[in-house]
Design an enzyme around this catalytic site. Structure first.
Site, short mmCIF file in Angstrom:
data_model
loop_
_atom_site.label_atom_id
_atom_site.label_comp_id
_atom_site.label_asym_id
_atom_site.label_seq_id
_atom_site.Cartn_x
_atom_site.Cartn_y
_atom_site.Cartn_z
N GLU A 231 29.27 50.42 47.74
CA GLU A 231 28.16 49.49 47.91
C GLU A 231 26.98 50.09 47.18
O GLU A 231 26.60 51.24 47.42
CB GLU A 231 27.84 49.29 49.40
CG GLU A 231 26.91 48.12 49.66
CD GLU A 231 25.52 48.57 50.06
OE1 GLU A 231 24.60 48.36 49.24
OE2 GLU A 231 25.35 49.12 51.14
N CYS B 278 19.20 48.47 51.24
CA CYS B 278 19.93 47.77 50.18
C CYS B 278 19.77 46.26 50.32
O CYS B 278 19.82 45.53 49.34
CB CYS B 278 21.42 48.12 50.24
SG CYS B 278 21.76 49.89 50.17
#
Length: 543
Positions: free
Chosen positions: A293, A327
């Site tokens: 990720e 994020c």
């Protein structure tokens, strides 16, 4: 015990402690903050269960007061990296031979230790070392860490229970083997929960790990390691190896027994690891599982039917909680011209009321960004917005790193939808807004989809179901976690499995069973009860 068919119930998400004024929980965390701030910890490597001190050291400081040293840590050399790989491989046979129930019992015990005994320890370390408010620490280093540990045990039970059908003359089974070799985990600074999950999800499925923690989260990560050991994690299953990411990455991608990489961090680092694996495929025993990720340029898209107060609240919370260092943090917004005056006024008012300061002052909504390189990078974007045509700073725009790395929450209005801060990942408390003509709704949806290479999170605000449906269709691939009338942050384990595609990663959904399936190598076993004794089939017979 070994012949028991074991079943785990669906867990409940860990309740959130509000830390209200006058509460015992608030008094406890305040005391723990004072204790940790008043001590300097030595952080060794932990390899094969043994603490190793290399003498090559660095400092862990408080982002809110960068002259305040929290810990001295030891850095790995090439020798310790090799030792960690050897320790992971040595521990593997016995660990993978355990029943999954025995492995799950360790993760469940770790969850209980964190819920009852070590909650304040881990929260305070996350607050001081990573610059999180008490609320941001609670949802991360307490609730989400615990949820990952509990839900993964439940999801593992579902993975192992998924078996093929058998006929009357045969028995079919699916064996979920761990990967062949060791797994390299690389964790970021911004979520203690990610550091926990990158390792324990892999270990739960029978794998052993070499762990490279982020230097700026070493205090909480070291305490995680100690909690896992207290929960009964055997020596060598997870090996804690602080040090140079470049050094560790270079060595592991060449190792014959590399079985996988579990990663959260920058695109540049993940791309480098992927290239390294590709270059060394001929020397590797197997094709490694690469699960990552990476970045995001997360959006809030607003339709003319939306509620301006809800939009403004989502932007402020989504962009400025934890200083925008998630994020999933909102970083760009598209707002119709008809809603802009009211939304702008609310945004400026809300943002102006945000207090920025030390994590130990619970009145502060925002704290410091993680370190000086982050401060300089974020302020660089803000200065370009001040100087460049096509953008105007509506509120904020100042920073001060003399004591801590503090940056004001900043809102930029861009007249150019391709202005730098509309397109590039900033990872800080900066929101850029483009105001579009109401009639250009669909064209602006297309613009939103095509502007960024990332596809992590996004939100649409609309009270018009037809408009929302159109947005959902046109932004189908723009976000792996998609929100309706809510900010694009705050995914909960078991409820909204997390991950995105495009340049945001491999979308293997942490917080759900899909991620666990990446850490097993299934073997189908067919047993025929009465085997054939004649090679000839009936169709071969004469008429």
């Amino acid at each position: 015990m070994n012949n028991t068919v074991f079943h785990l119930e669906v867990p409940h998400n860990e309740p959130l402690e509000p830390y209200a004024p006058g509460s015992p929980a608030r008094a406890r965390i305040k005391a723990e903050l004072a204790r940790q701030a008043g001590a300097e910890v030595e952080i060794p490597l932990v390899i094969g269960g043994k603490e190793i001190r290399t003498g090559r050291t660095g400092k862990v400081v408080m982002p809110c007061d960068h002259r305040h040293v929290l810990a001295t840590y030891h850095k790995a050399t090439e020798k310790e990296v090799a030792l960690a790989i050897d320790a992971a491989l040595a521990a593997k046979k016995q660990w993978e031979g355990l029943s999954w129930v025995e492995r799950a019992s360790i993760t469940l015990k770790a969850a209980e230790l964190l819920s009852r005994k070590h909650r304040d320890l881990l929260n305070a370390a996350t607050m001081l070392g990573q610059g999180k408010s008490v609320y941001q620490a609670e949802i991360d280093s307490a609730c989400e860490v615990i949820d990952f540990l509990r839900y993964n045990a439940y999801f593992a039970s579902k993975v192992y229970a998924d078996q093929p059908r058998s006929g009357f003359d045969q028995l079919n089974r699916m064996e979920y083997r761990p990967l062949e070799g060791f797994v390299f985990t690389v964790s970021p600074f911004n979520f203690t929960a990610i550091a926990s999950n990158l390792n324990m999800s892999v270990a739960l499925m029978g794998n052993t790990v070499v762990w490279k923690p982020a230097t700026t989260s070493l205090l909480s990560n070291y305490y995680l390691m100690k909690v896992w050991q207290e929960a009964g994690l055997p020596d060598g299953v997870v090996n804690f190896v602080p040090g140079s990411g470049a050094l560790l990455g270079e060595l592991v991608v060449k190792h014959r027994d590399l079985a996988g990489i579990h990663f959260t961090g920058s695109n540049a680092t993940f791309n480098s690891l992927w290239r390294g694996v590709s270059t060394n495929l001929e020397r590797l025993r197997t094709y490694p599982r690469l699960v990552g990720e990476t970045g995001g340029k997360d959006f809030i898209f607003v339709h003319a039917s939306a509620d301006p107060a809800a939009v403004a609240t989502a932007i402020v919370r989504g962009a400025f909680e934890y200083q925008g260092q998630k994020c999933s943090a909102a970083s760009r917004a598209y707002i119709p011209r008809s809603l802009w005056p009211q939304t702008r006024d609310l945004l400026v008012q809300m943002t102006s009321e945000i207090r920025v300061g030390d994590v130990r002052d619970f009145r502060n909504f925002m704290n410091a960004v993680i370190d000086e390189p982050a401060f300089d990078s974020i302020m660089g974007f803000i200065e370009k917005a001040k100087a460049g045509p096509g953008a105007e700073i509506l509120v904020g725009g100042k920073g001060d790193k003399s004591k801590g790395y503090f940056i004001e929450p900043t809102i930029i209005q861009a007249t150019d939808p391709h202005f730098l801060t509309m397109e590039e990942e900033i990872f800080g408390p900066v929101m850029t807004i483009f105001v579009y003509d109401d009639k250009d709704y669909e064209a602006t949806l297309k613009l939103c989809d095509e502007t960024s290479p990332y596809a992590l999170t996004g939100a649409v605000f609309s009270r018009d179901r037809y408009a929302f449906t159109k947005a959902c269709q046109m932004l189908r691939h723009a976000a792996g976690n998609f929100y309706i009338n809510d900010k694009p942050t705050g995914a909960m384990v078991g409820l909204q499995p997390f991950g995105g595609a495009r340049a945001s990663g491999t979308n293997d959904k942490a917080g759900g069973p899909l991620n666990l399936q990446r850490w097993v190598s299934p073997r189908t076993i067919k047993e025929t009860f009465v085997p054939a004794t004649d090679f000839r089939y009936p169709f071969l017979a004469e008429e």
